[in-house]
Design a protein around this motif. Structure first.
Motif, PDB file in Angstrom:
ATOM      1  N   ARG A  31       0.834  -1.203   0.000  1.00 21.95           N
ATOM      2  CA  ARG A  31       0.000   0.000   0.000  1.00 21.95           C
ATOM      3  C   ARG A  31       0.869   1.253   0.000  1.00 21.95           C
ATOM      4  N   ASP A  32       0.441   2.233  -0.816  1.00 21.73           N
ATOM      5  CA  ASP A  32       1.140   3.517  -0.857  1.00 21.73           C
ATOM      6  C   ASP A  32       0.998   4.198   0.498  1.00 21.73           C
ATOM      7  N   ILE A  33       2.081   4.779   0.978  1.00 22.09           N
ATOM      8  CA  ILE A  33       2.098   5.398   2.301  1.00 22.09           C
ATOM      9  C   ILE A  33       1.257   6.675   2.329  1.00 22.09           C
ATOM     10  N   ASN A  34       0.995   7.259   1.175  1.00 28.18           N
ATOM     11  CA  ASN A  34       0.230   8.509   1.074  1.00 28.18           C
ATOM     12  C   ASN A  34      -0.887   8.320   0.041  1.00 28.18           C
ATOM     13  N   PRO A  35      -1.908   7.516   0.408  1.00 23.21           N
ATOM     14  CA  PRO A  35      -2.890   7.095  -0.601  1.00 23.21           C
ATOM     15  C   PRO A  35      -3.701   8.256  -1.171  1.00 23.21           C
ATOM     16  N   GLN A  36      -3.900   8.225  -2.480  1.00 24.92           N
ATOM     17  CA  GLN A  36      -4.668   9.258  -3.186  1.00 24.92           C
ATOM     18  C   GLN A  36      -6.114   8.832  -3.418  1.00 24.92           C
ATOM     19  N   ALA A  37      -6.467   7.646  -2.971  1.00 26.07           N
ATOM     20  CA  ALA A  37      -7.816   7.108  -3.156  1.00 26.07           C
ATOM     21  C   ALA A  37      -7.963   5.952  -2.166  1.00 26.07           C
ATOM     22  N   PRO A  38      -9.203   5.464  -1.953  1.00 24.97           N
ATOM     23  CA  PRO A  38      -9.402   4.374  -0.983  1.00 24.97           C
ATOM     24  C   PRO A  38      -8.477   3.177  -1.224  1.00 24.97           C
ATOM     25  N   THR A  39      -8.255   2.841  -2.481  1.00 27.07           N
ATOM     26  CA  THR A  39      -7.237   1.831  -2.812  1.00 27.07           C
ATOM     27  C   THR A  39      -6.092   2.513  -3.545  1.00 27.07           C
ATOM     28  N   HIS A  40      -4.898   2.385  -3.007  1.00 29.52           N
ATOM     29  CA  HIS A  40      -3.704   2.912  -3.694  1.00 29.52           C
ATOM     30  C   HIS A  40      -2.551   1.964  -3.364  1.00 29.52           C
ATOM     31  N   ILE A  41      -2.224   1.145  -4.340  1.00 30.98           N
ATOM     32  CA  ILE A  41      -1.233   0.080  -4.169  1.00 30.98           C
ATOM     33  C   ILE A  41      -0.113   0.310  -5.174  1.00 30.98           C
ATOM     34  N   LEU A  42       1.102   0.022  -4.772  1.00 31.36           N
ATOM     35  CA  LEU A  42       2.249   0.089  -5.671  1.00 31.36           C
ATOM     36  C   LEU A  42       2.692  -1.323  -6.013  1.00 31.36           C
ATOM     37  N   ILE A  43       2.882  -1.588  -7.284  1.00 26.22           N
ATOM     38  CA  ILE A  43       3.331  -2.899  -7.762  1.00 26.22           C
ATOM     39  C   ILE A  43       4.707  -2.689  -8.377  1.00 26.22           C
ATOM     40  N   ILE A  44       5.692  -3.401  -7.858  1.00 27.54           N
ATOM     41  CA  ILE A  44       7.068  -3.158  -8.289  1.00 27.54           C
ATOM     42  C   ILE A  44       7.756  -4.478  -8.655  1.00 27.54           C
ATOM     43  N   PRO A  45       8.710  -4.406  -9.580  1.00 30.12           N
ATOM     44  CA  PRO A  45       9.570  -5.576  -9.790  1.00 30.12           C
ATOM     45  C   PRO A  45      10.525  -5.670  -8.607  1.00 30.12           C
ATOM     46  N   ASN A  46      10.845  -6.882  -8.179  1.00 25.65           N
ATOM     47  CA  ASN A  46      11.793  -7.022  -7.067  1.00 25.65           C
ATOM     48  C   ASN A  46      13.172  -6.499  -7.465  1.00 25.65           C
ATOM     49  N   LYS A  47      13.529  -6.722  -8.723  1.00 30.28           N
ATOM     50  CA  LYS A  47      14.837  -6.218  -9.154  1.00 30.28           C
ATOM     51  C   LYS A  47      14.713  -4.742  -9.494  1.00 30.28           C
ATOM     52  N   ILE A  48      15.811  -4.039  -9.362  1.00 31.27           N
ATOM     53  CA  ILE A  48      15.777  -2.594  -9.561  1.00 31.27           C
ATOM     54  C   ILE A  48      15.841  -2.268 -11.049  1.00 31.27           C
ATOM     55  N   ILE A  49      14.732  -1.724 -11.546  1.00 26.08           N
ATOM     56  CA  ILE A  49      14.677  -1.089 -12.863  1.00 26.08           C
ATOM     57  C   ILE A  49      14.319   0.357 -12.540  1.00 26.08           C
ATOM     58  N   PRO A  50      15.217   1.310 -12.731  1.00 29.12           N
ATOM     59  CA  PRO A  50      14.937   2.669 -12.235  1.00 29.12           C
ATOM     60  C   PRO A  50      13.689   3.310 -12.850  1.00 29.12           C
ATOM     61  N   THR A  51      13.594   3.280 -14.176  1.00 32.10           N
ATOM     62  CA  THR A  51      12.464   3.953 -14.832  1.00 32.10           C
ATOM     63  C   THR A  51      12.001   3.110 -16.022  1.00 32.10           C
ATOM     64  N   VAL A  52      10.909   3.522 -16.620  1.00 31.49           N
ATOM     65  CA  VAL A  52      10.434   2.847 -17.841  1.00 31.49           C
ATOM     66  C   VAL A  52      11.529   2.863 -18.907  1.00 31.49           C
ATOM     67  N   ASN A  53      12.321   3.927 -18.924  1.00 27.83           N
ATOM     68  CA  ASN A  53      13.411   4.020 -19.911  1.00 27.83           C
ATOM     69  C   ASN A  53      14.427   2.891 -19.767  1.00 27.83           C
ATOM     70  N   ASP A  54      14.487   2.303 -18.595  1.00 22.80           N
ATOM     71  CA  ASP A  54      15.491   1.269 -18.312  1.00 22.80           C
ATOM     72  C   ASP A  54      14.956  -0.154 -18.473  1.00 22.80           C
ATOM     73  N   ILE A  55      13.707  -0.288 -18.898  1.00 23.59           N
ATOM     74  CA  ILE A  55      13.154  -1.621 -19.126  1.00 23.59           C
ATOM     75  C   ILE A  55      13.891  -2.259 -20.305  1.00 23.59           C
ATOM     76  N   GLU A  57      14.730  -5.581 -23.050  1.00 21.50           N
ATOM     77  CA  GLU A  57      13.966  -6.535 -23.866  1.00 21.50           C
ATOM     78  C   GLU A  57      13.641  -7.801 -23.070  1.00 21.50           C
ATOM     79  N   THR A  58      14.558  -8.204 -22.189  1.00 20.06           N
ATOM     80  CA  THR A  58      14.351  -9.448 -21.429  1.00 20.06           C
ATOM     81  C   THR A  58      13.357  -9.255 -20.276  1.00 20.06           C
ATOM     82  N   ASP A  59      12.913  -8.016 -20.068  1.00 21.44           N
ATOM     83  CA  ASP A  59      11.951  -7.738 -18.990  1.00 21.44           C
ATOM     84  C   ASP A  59      10.501  -7.866 -19.457  1.00 21.44           C
ATOM     85  N   GLU A  60      10.311  -8.266 -20.700  1.00 26.32           N
ATOM     86  CA  GLU A  60       8.965  -8.266 -21.277  1.00 26.32           C
ATOM     87  C   GLU A  60       7.976  -9.066 -20.416  1.00 26.32           C
TER      88      GLU A  60
END
Ligand code: AMP
Length: 117
Positions: A31-55, A57-60
């Motif tokens: 859960r996001d620590i500062n929710p903007q709505a009743p449900t606000h969840i963050l979904i993250i890859p366990n491995k560090i990908i800094p930004t969308v720019n860093d995705i 080909e093997t991350d598909e």
């Protein structure tokens, strides 16, 4: 892939507390620590990908799997039928604050149009 720790990689490892709703060997959701709505969840890859720019080909499959996790959590939160928003901020113009890729799952109320600000 960066080897530097991020706030969110510390959450993945349990070094910083978070309200974790789902975790497996690929993805963590909490859960996001500062929710903007009743449900606000963050979904993250366990491995560090800094930004969308860093995705890579093997991350598909990993990126697709984040959507599957988001879909499942929306169902569990009871917001699937009414709908919700998935969004990913990228870089300074995208107002990204934490440089560890994360998908916001926001819902539980009508969200209005995007890009009001
Ligand atoms: P963004 O602007 O897309 O980088 O979003 C970063 C999000 O991380 C914000 O919605 C913050 O409220 C959230 N956040 C920051 N620190 C934490 C934390 N320790 N636990 C949960 N969410 C956090």
């Amino acid at each position: 892939m960066s080897n530097e720790e991020t706030l969110f990689s510390k959450i993945v490892k349990g070094e910083i507390p978070a309200d974790i709703l789902f975790q497996d060997d690929r993805v963590t959701a909490f859960r996001d620590i500062n929710p903007q709505a009743p449900t606000h969840i963050l979904i993250i890859p366990n491995k560090i990908i800094p930004t969308v720019n860093d995705i890579g080909e093997t991350d598909e499959a990993l990126i697709g799997y984040m959507f599957i996790v988001a879909r499942n959590l929306a169902k569990e939160e009871g917001i699937a039928e009414d709908g919700y928003r998935l969004l990913i901020n990228c870089g300074s113009h995208g107002h990204q604050e934490v440089y560890h890729l994360h998908m916001h799952l926001v819902g539980g109320r009508p969200l209005g149009r995007m890009l009001k600000g």
